[in-house]
Motif scaffolding. Structure first.
Motif, PDB file in Angstrom:
ATOM      1  N   LEU A  66      54.348  30.815  58.273  1.00  0.00           N
ATOM      2  CA  LEU A  66      53.242  31.390  57.526  1.00  0.00           C
ATOM      3  C   LEU A  66      52.303  32.086  58.498  1.00  0.00           C
ATOM      4  O   LEU A  66      51.723  31.447  59.378  1.00  0.00           O
ATOM      5  N   GLY A  67      52.169  33.395  58.381  1.00  0.00           N
ATOM      6  CA  GLY A  67      51.278  34.152  59.243  1.00  0.00           C
ATOM      7  C   GLY A  67      49.905  34.302  58.612  1.00  0.00           C
ATOM      8  O   GLY A  67      49.784  34.733  57.467  1.00  0.00           O
ATOM      9  N   LEU A  68      48.869  33.934  59.384  1.00  0.00           N
ATOM     10  CA  LEU A  68      47.497  34.035  58.902  1.00  0.00           C
ATOM     11  C   LEU A  68      46.642  34.742  59.935  1.00  0.00           C
ATOM     12  O   LEU A  68      46.740  34.450  61.139  1.00  0.00           O
ATOM     13  N   ALA A  69      45.800  35.649  59.484  1.00  0.00           N
ATOM     14  CA  ALA A  69      44.915  36.355  60.398  1.00  0.00           C
ATOM     15  C   ALA A  69      43.782  35.439  60.844  1.00  0.00           C
ATOM     16  O   ALA A  69      43.154  34.758  60.023  1.00  0.00           O
ATOM     17  N   ALA A  70      43.534  35.421  62.148  1.00  0.00           N
ATOM     18  CA  ALA A  70      42.435  34.626  62.689  1.00  0.00           C
ATOM     19  C   ALA A  70      42.065  35.155  64.061  1.00  0.00           C
ATOM     20  O   ALA A  70      42.930  35.563  64.838  1.00  0.00           O
ATOM     21  N   ASP A  71      40.782  35.136  64.344  1.00  0.00           N
ATOM     22  CA  ASP A  71      40.246  35.516  65.638  1.00  0.00           C
ATOM     23  C   ASP A  71      39.563  34.289  66.215  1.00  0.00           C
ATOM     24  O   ASP A  71      38.555  33.819  65.669  1.00  0.00           O
ATOM     25  N   VAL A  72      40.095  33.744  67.313  1.00  0.00           N
ATOM     26  CA  VAL A  72      39.561  32.488  67.837  1.00  0.00           C
ATOM     27  C   VAL A  72      38.165  32.636  68.415  1.00  0.00           C
ATOM     28  O   VAL A  72      37.519  31.632  68.733  1.00  0.00           O
ATOM     29  N   THR A  73      37.665  33.864  68.554  1.00  0.00           N
ATOM     30  CA  THR A  73      36.289  34.058  69.004  1.00  0.00           C
ATOM     31  C   THR A  73      35.303  34.097  67.843  1.00  0.00           C
ATOM     32  O   THR A  73      34.095  34.245  68.056  1.00  0.00           O
ATOM     33  N   ASP A  74      35.793  33.958  66.625  1.00  0.00           N
ATOM     34  CA  ASP A  74      34.967  34.050  65.414  1.00  0.00           C
ATOM     35  C   ASP A  74      35.104  32.755  64.625  1.00  0.00           C
ATOM     36  O   ASP A  74      36.145  32.484  64.022  1.00  0.00           O
ATOM     37  N   ASP A  75      34.031  31.957  64.622  1.00  0.00           N
ATOM     38  CA  ASP A  75      34.098  30.633  63.997  1.00  0.00           C
ATOM     39  C   ASP A  75      34.423  30.724  62.513  1.00  0.00           C
ATOM     40  O   ASP A  75      35.217  29.929  61.994  1.00  0.00           O
ATOM     41  N   ALA A  76      33.836  31.689  61.821  1.00  0.00           N
ATOM     42  CA  ALA A  76      34.100  31.823  60.380  1.00  0.00           C
ATOM     43  C   ALA A  76      35.558  32.177  60.126  1.00  0.00           C
ATOM     44  O   ALA A  76      36.185  31.653  59.191  1.00  0.00           O
ATOM     45  N   SER A  77      36.125  33.040  60.969  1.00  0.00           N
ATOM     46  CA  SER A  77      37.537  33.413  60.839  1.00  0.00           C
ATOM     47  C   SER A  77      38.440  32.206  61.037  1.00  0.00           C
ATOM     48  O   SER A  77      39.400  31.991  60.293  1.00  0.00           O
ATOM     49  N   VAL A  78      38.124  31.411  62.035  1.00  0.00           N
ATOM     50  CA  VAL A  78      38.922  30.216  62.333  1.00  0.00           C
ATOM     51  C   VAL A  78      38.858  29.221  61.178  1.00  0.00           C
ATOM     52  O   VAL A  78      39.885  28.690  60.724  1.00  0.00           O
ATOM     53  N   ARG A  79      37.649  28.958  60.691  1.00  0.00           N
ATOM     54  CA  ARG A  79      37.495  27.982  59.607  1.00  0.00           C
ATOM     55  C   ARG A  79      38.202  28.441  58.329  1.00  0.00           C
ATOM     56  O   ARG A  79      38.805  27.624  57.622  1.00  0.00           O
ATOM     57  N   ARG A 101      36.762  25.973  69.027  1.00  0.00           N
ATOM     58  CA  ARG A 101      36.548  26.397  67.637  1.00  0.00           C
ATOM     59  C   ARG A 101      37.694  25.948  66.734  1.00  0.00           C
ATOM     60  O   ARG A 101      37.466  25.439  65.627  1.00  0.00           O
ATOM     61  N   VAL A 102      38.920  26.148  67.180  1.00  0.00           N
ATOM     62  CA  VAL A 102      40.073  25.812  66.331  1.00  0.00           C
ATOM     63  C   VAL A 102      40.188  24.302  66.165  1.00  0.00           C
ATOM     64  O   VAL A 102      40.399  23.790  65.062  1.00  0.00           O
ATOM     65  N   ALA A 103      40.050  23.566  67.273  1.00  0.00           N
ATOM     66  CA  ALA A 103      40.153  22.108  67.188  1.00  0.00           C
ATOM     67  C   ALA A 103      39.038  21.532  66.322  1.00  0.00           C
ATOM     68  O   ALA A 103      39.264  20.610  65.520  1.00  0.00           O
ATOM     69  N   ARG A 104      37.855  22.059  66.465  1.00  0.00           N
ATOM     70  CA  ARG A 104      36.713  21.581  65.680  1.00  0.00           C
ATOM     71  C   ARG A 104      36.958  21.765  64.189  1.00  0.00           C
ATOM     72  O   ARG A 104      36.672  20.878  63.371  1.00  0.00           O
TER      73      ARG A 104
END
Length: 254
Positions: free
Chosen positions: A49-62, A111-114
């Motif tokens: 499953l491919g999902l867009a995410a930017d690890v520098t953007d907390d909202a994107s990660v969440r 961010r991702v782990a949190r």
């Protein structure tokens, strides 16, 4: 080994290529449902499953982690693989570049782990595997910023392992040597003499070749597997012997 991840769900950041894709593919082959978080998820193959995410953007990660929970109903394994490189001494990189690389390579893991921790706490097989680098152990020339970021990843791994061991969440790290990935190939293509640079990279690993993404993926799967339930706070080198071996130099011919 097959089936040890059956019924489990995993997230791999930077999962659209290189070590991330190799890891996601292996986990899926061994039974996991796997989501690849990436800036460009369009190239992620099924059944991943491919999902867009930017690890520098907390909202994107969440948002991406929430989407994983909706799709899979839970989360058991997190592989923090997303990272960027940097070349140069401390004089070569600007403050902005230092902030950029550390934001991706270190704070991105945070961010991702949190975002994932509430779901991992609900799992009976929770595991986090961070991807470090041989650069955390060895002084490599022209890699000051990258080495600093990966040294931080290694230290962060141990601190996270201590913080979450009583919650049943294992945290480990894999330190690859130079792996034959698209990123490394781009670096080689930019070199003045790509063939000579590739030969030098191969020669500095005692096994005489680059590490493969699949070999790194196998190490990640070992640490993430429920079969490794007693392993936490470990840094595993997959580096062709760079960290542990000191071989004699070839003697010159008479």
């Amino acid at each position: 080994m097959t089936g040890d991840f059956t019924g489990l769900s995993a997230v791999v950041t930077g999962g659209a290529s290189g070590i991330g894709l190799a890891t996601a593919t292996l986990l899926a082959e061994r039974g996991a449902r796997v989501a690849c978080l990436d800036l460009n998820p369009q190239q992620v193959p099924k059944p991943l499953l491919g999902l867009a995410a930017d690890v520098t953007d907390d909202a994107s990660v969440r948002a991406a982690i929430a989407a994983v929970h909706v799709a899979f109903g839970g989360l058991d394994v997190l592989v923090n693989n997303a990272a960027i490189g940097a070349v140069g001494t401390i004089e070569a990189d600007t403050d902005d570049e230092w902030h950029r690389v550390l934001d991706v390579n270190v704070v991105g893991i945070v961010r991702v782990a949190r975002a994932a921790l509430p779901h991992l706490r609900a799992s009976t097989h929770a595991a986090i595997v961070n991807i470090g680098s041989i650069a955390a152990w060895l002084g490599l020339p022209q890699r000051a910023l990258y080495s600093a970021s990966k040294g931080a990843v290694q230290a962060l791994t141990l601190a996270m392992a201590a913080d979450y061991v009583t919650a049943g969440i294992r945290v480990n790290c894999v330190n690859p040597g130079t792996a034959d990935t698209p990123w490394v190939r781009r670096l080689l293509d930019a070199a003045d003499d790509p063939a000579a640079e590739l030969a030098a990279l191969r020669a500095r690993q005692p096994i005489g070749r680059l590490t493969t993404p699949q070999e790194v993926a196998a190490a990640v799967a070992y640490l993430a597997s429920p079969l490794s339930a007693a392993t936490t706070g470990t840094v595993l080198a997959v580096d062709g012997g760079m960290h542990g071996l000191r071989l004699p130099s070839p003697r010159p011919e008479a």
